[in-house]
Motif scaffolding. Structure first.
Motif, mmCIF file in Angstrom:
data_model
loop_
_atom_site.group_PDB
_atom_site.id
_atom_site.type_symbol
_atom_site.label_atom_id
_atom_site.label_comp_id
_atom_site.label_asym_id
_atom_site.label_seq_id
_atom_site.Cartn_x
_atom_site.Cartn_y
_atom_site.Cartn_z
ATOM 1 N N ILE A 69 36.935 21.901 62.622
ATOM 2 C CA ILE A 69 36.772 20.832 61.803
ATOM 3 C C ILE A 69 37.753 21.023 60.514
ATOM 4 N N VAL A 70 37.798 22.352 60.046
ATOM 5 C CA VAL A 70 38.601 22.594 58.937
ATOM 6 C C VAL A 70 39.567 23.609 59.524
ATOM 7 N N THR A 71 40.947 22.839 59.470
ATOM 8 C CA THR A 71 41.929 23.655 60.145
ATOM 9 C C THR A 71 42.917 24.535 59.011
ATOM 10 N N ALA A 72 43.715 25.250 59.736
ATOM 11 C CA ALA A 72 44.609 26.000 58.711
ATOM 12 C C ALA A 72 45.784 25.104 58.312
ATOM 13 N N GLU A 73 46.200 24.019 59.235
ATOM 14 C CA GLU A 73 47.136 23.160 58.543
ATOM 15 C C GLU A 73 46.463 22.390 57.515
ATOM 16 N N GLU A 74 45.370 21.908 57.476
ATOM 17 C CA GLU A 74 44.605 21.084 56.584
ATOM 18 C C GLU A 74 44.760 21.811 55.155
ATOM 19 N N ALA A 75 44.447 23.109 55.430
ATOM 20 C CA ALA A 75 44.606 23.852 54.242
ATOM 21 C C ALA A 75 46.074 24.186 53.626
ATOM 22 N N LEU A 76 46.831 24.179 54.495
ATOM 23 C CA LEU A 76 48.122 24.374 54.129
ATOM 24 C C LEU A 76 48.674 23.226 53.402
ATOM 25 N N ARG A 77 48.409 22.060 53.678
ATOM 26 C CA ARG A 77 48.687 20.655 53.041
ATOM 27 C C ARG A 77 48.003 20.683 51.406
ATOM 28 N N VAL A 78 46.845 21.245 51.394
ATOM 29 C CA VAL A 78 46.215 21.372 50.003
ATOM 30 C C VAL A 78 46.863 22.328 49.194
ATOM 31 N N LEU A 79 47.275 23.734 50.014
ATOM 32 C CA LEU A 79 48.125 24.660 49.079
ATOM 33 C C LEU A 79 49.386 23.869 48.501
ATOM 34 N N ARG A 80 50.074 23.185 49.402
ATOM 35 C CA ARG A 80 51.273 22.688 48.935
ATOM 36 C C ARG A 80 51.136 21.401 48.007
ATOM 37 N N LEU A 81 49.962 20.875 48.086
ATOM 38 C CA LEU A 81 49.728 19.955 46.932
ATOM 39 C C LEU A 81 49.407 20.350 45.595
ATOM 40 N N MET A 82 48.698 21.672 45.602
ATOM 41 C CA MET A 82 48.380 22.398 44.409
ATOM 42 C C MET A 82 49.728 23.008 43.720
ATOM 43 N N GLU A 83 50.781 23.441 44.652
ATOM 44 C CA GLU A 83 51.986 23.992 44.205
ATOM 45 C C GLU A 83 52.836 22.711 43.449
ATOM 46 N N ALA A 84 52.693 21.512 44.151
ATOM 47 C CA ALA A 84 53.181 20.352 43.600
ATOM 48 C C ALA A 84 52.387 20.333 42.149
ATOM 49 N N CYS A 85 51.103 20.430 41.920
ATOM 50 C CA CYS A 85 50.434 20.129 40.762
ATOM 51 C C CYS A 85 50.890 21.107 39.809
ATOM 52 N N PHE A 86 51.266 22.379 39.980
ATOM 53 C CA PHE A 86 51.957 23.378 39.300
ATOM 54 C C PHE A 86 53.096 23.050 38.602
ATOM 55 N N GLU A 87 54.010 22.681 39.785
ATOM 56 C CA GLU A 87 55.324 22.201 39.302
ATOM 57 C C GLU A 87 55.252 20.776 38.416
ATOM 58 N N SER A 88 54.417 19.959 38.633
ATOM 59 C CA SER A 88 54.527 18.866 37.760
ATOM 60 C C SER A 88 53.905 19.279 36.336
ATOM 61 N N ASP A 89 53.056 20.259 36.165
ATOM 62 C CA ASP A 89 52.591 20.705 34.995
ATOM 63 C C ASP A 89 53.824 21.277 34.140
ATOM 64 N N ARG A 90 54.487 22.128 34.926
ATOM 65 C CA ARG A 90 55.768 22.860 34.337
ATOM 66 C C ARG A 90 56.846 22.011 33.968
ATOM 67 N N LEU A 91 57.298 20.728 34.617
ATOM 68 C CA LEU A 91 58.152 19.918 34.143
ATOM 69 C C LEU A 91 57.752 18.983 33.297
ATOM 70 N N ASN A 92 56.374 18.892 33.098
ATOM 71 C CA ASN A 92 55.854 17.688 32.456
ATOM 72 C C ASN A 92 56.268 16.269 32.914
ATOM 73 N N ASN A 93 56.389 16.363 34.095
ATOM 74 C CA ASN A 93 56.810 14.834 34.709
ATOM 75 C C ASN A 93 56.027 14.786 36.198
ATOM 76 N N THR A 94 56.458 13.554 36.754
ATOM 77 C CA THR A 94 55.743 13.390 38.139
ATOM 78 C C THR A 94 56.611 13.921 38.952
ATOM 79 N N VAL A 95 56.080 14.475 40.151
ATOM 80 C CA VAL A 95 56.868 14.878 41.125
ATOM 81 C C VAL A 95 56.676 14.515 42.409
ATOM 82 N N ALA A 96 57.596 14.353 43.226
ATOM 83 C CA ALA A 96 57.445 13.720 44.779
ATOM 84 C C ALA A 96 56.567 14.642 45.634
ATOM 85 N N PHE A 97 55.892 14.364 46.361
ATOM 86 C CA PHE A 97 55.244 15.085 47.612
ATOM 87 C C PHE A 97 55.200 14.373 48.925
ATOM 88 N N GLU A 98 55.533 15.111 49.727
ATOM 89 C CA GLU A 98 55.637 14.633 51.385
ATOM 90 C C GLU A 98 56.774 13.729 51.619
#
Length: 373
Positions: free
Chosen positions: A344-373
């Motif tokens: 039910i909970v796959t490693a690939e799903e967890a990978l997408r969440v990690l990538r999304l969190m990394e995008a969140c950290f990058e958005s905060d660092r740039l103080n700007n919107t970032v693209a994802f996927e």
């Protein structure tokens, strides 16, 4: 029924001890340390874990925790190597600080053990990619513990979304707010993977991704550092999906009055859920057009736009009922290992969440919107 599996727990702090109580047949989360244990509209089901899992033993570097394990009557391993050398152990449950999940997971899988890993499963998406590779090489199951997919509040909102109970949803807001700051342990240290994005963001973002099956166009994030300079003690994330649906995901730890857990808007209604007790309301639109709308006095002016509707055009209905199995994740883990169910909970799903969190950290660092996927 498939083969019963034996599980060993690495780490016996707050989370590890909770797992031990649930799996070891000692009553799970008992009222001894719960302020309340309330649920709203719905039914609770509890899979009988003693038919699925058996607690093989526990290891923790803290001597006091190991004394507690002995008092509970469970087996104590001498160290991690001792645990991995036990041929009766099928699964290792990793409940240690985030920064060491990677190496410990790989070591266990190479020793022939399946993995149930506390979240966030890794510090980075690159780490998880490596773990997925080893999982495939060894044939061992790597199972992320994204357990809050089974929270009643989430299942109720997801049912509203999936079944179109309020029409076409155009905005979802989900938030958890507390007033105690970051816990005063390793979760407050950046080097160990602390901070609220990794602690709670992983759950809230995972649930949004599971509920809205679309690609994300953009991510905008602001982290807060009100009570902690080293790690984020909260955040606000705005996700925009391909169809135009927006989702606001928020966590706060310095909020002495909290906003609702959920606020979801559709073109035929609105619903909200306040907290873990699942108290809330759902209002549906019966008729858009309302005759004879009169302006109302609003502050120092008049408004017709914001005038409240009457019961001729809207009606309140109960929030939907759901069934929650508090042990469903454990059961699915065993069934997956036995080849009797899809994971039910796959490693690939967890990978997408990690990538999304990394995008969140990058958005905060740039103080700007970032693209994802």
């Amino acid at each position: 029924m498939g083969k019963k599996r034996r599980i060993a727990i690495l780490g016996c702090g707050g989370m590890g001890s909770g797992h031990a109580l649930a799996i070891g047949g000692k009553g799970g989360y008992t009222t001894d340390f719960l302020t309340y244990n309330a649920y709203g509209t719905g039914q609770i089901e509890i899979t009988e874990l003693d038919k699925k899992l058996e607690l093989a033993g526990i290891y923790d570097i803290d001597d006091e925790r190991m004394e507690w394990v002995k008092e509970m009557g469970w087996h104590c391993y001498k160290d991690y190597d001792d645990m991995l050398a036990d041929p009766t152990v099928d699964i290792v449950l990793i409940c240690v600080p985030n920064d060491i999940h990677h190496d410990l997971s790989i070591k266990a899988m190479r020793a022939g053990k399946h993995i149930l890993c506390e979240k966030p499963v890794m510090m980075t998406s690159a780490e998880l990619e490596n773990v997925i590779k080893v999982s495939k090489e060894t044939g061992m199951v790597f199972y992320p513990r994204h357990n809050r997919r089974w929270d009643m509040d989430y299942l109720m909102i997801k049912k509203i979304y999936d079944e179109g109970l309020i029409g076409n949803v155009f905005n979802v807001e989900t938030r958890y707010m507390g007033s105690r700051g970051i816990p005063g342990d390793w979760r407050a240290k950046k080097e160990f993977g602390g901070g609220m994005m990794l602690d709670w963001g992983v759950h809230l973002l995972d649930r949004i991704l599971m509920m809205i099956p679309e690609k994300i166009k953009s991510v905008y994030c602001q982290l807060t550092h009100i009570t902690n300079d080293e790690c984020d003690d909260g955040f606000k994330v705005l996700l925009t999906f391909e169809s135009g649906i927006t989702a606001l995901v928020e966590v706060g730890t310095c909020n002495f009055l909290s906003l609702p857990f959920w606020y979801i808007c559709g073109d035929k209604g609105t619903a909200y859920i306040n907290d873990f007790r699942c108290e809330g309301r759902m209002m549906l639109l019966k008729e858009w057009y309302e005759e004879g709308v009169k302006p109302v006095l609003a502050g120092e002016g008049l408004t017709k736009t914001m005038a409240p509707r009457d019961d001729k055009t809207i009606e309140e209905v109960p929030l939907p009922e759901v069934v929650v199995d508090r042990n469903a994740l454990y059961a699915n883990l065993v069934d997956t290992i036995n080849g009797e169910a899809e994971q039910i909970v796959t490693a690939e799903e967890a990978l997408r969440v990690l990538r999304l969190m990394e995008a969140c950290f990058e958005s905060d660092r740039l103080n700007n919107t970032v693209a994802f996927e």
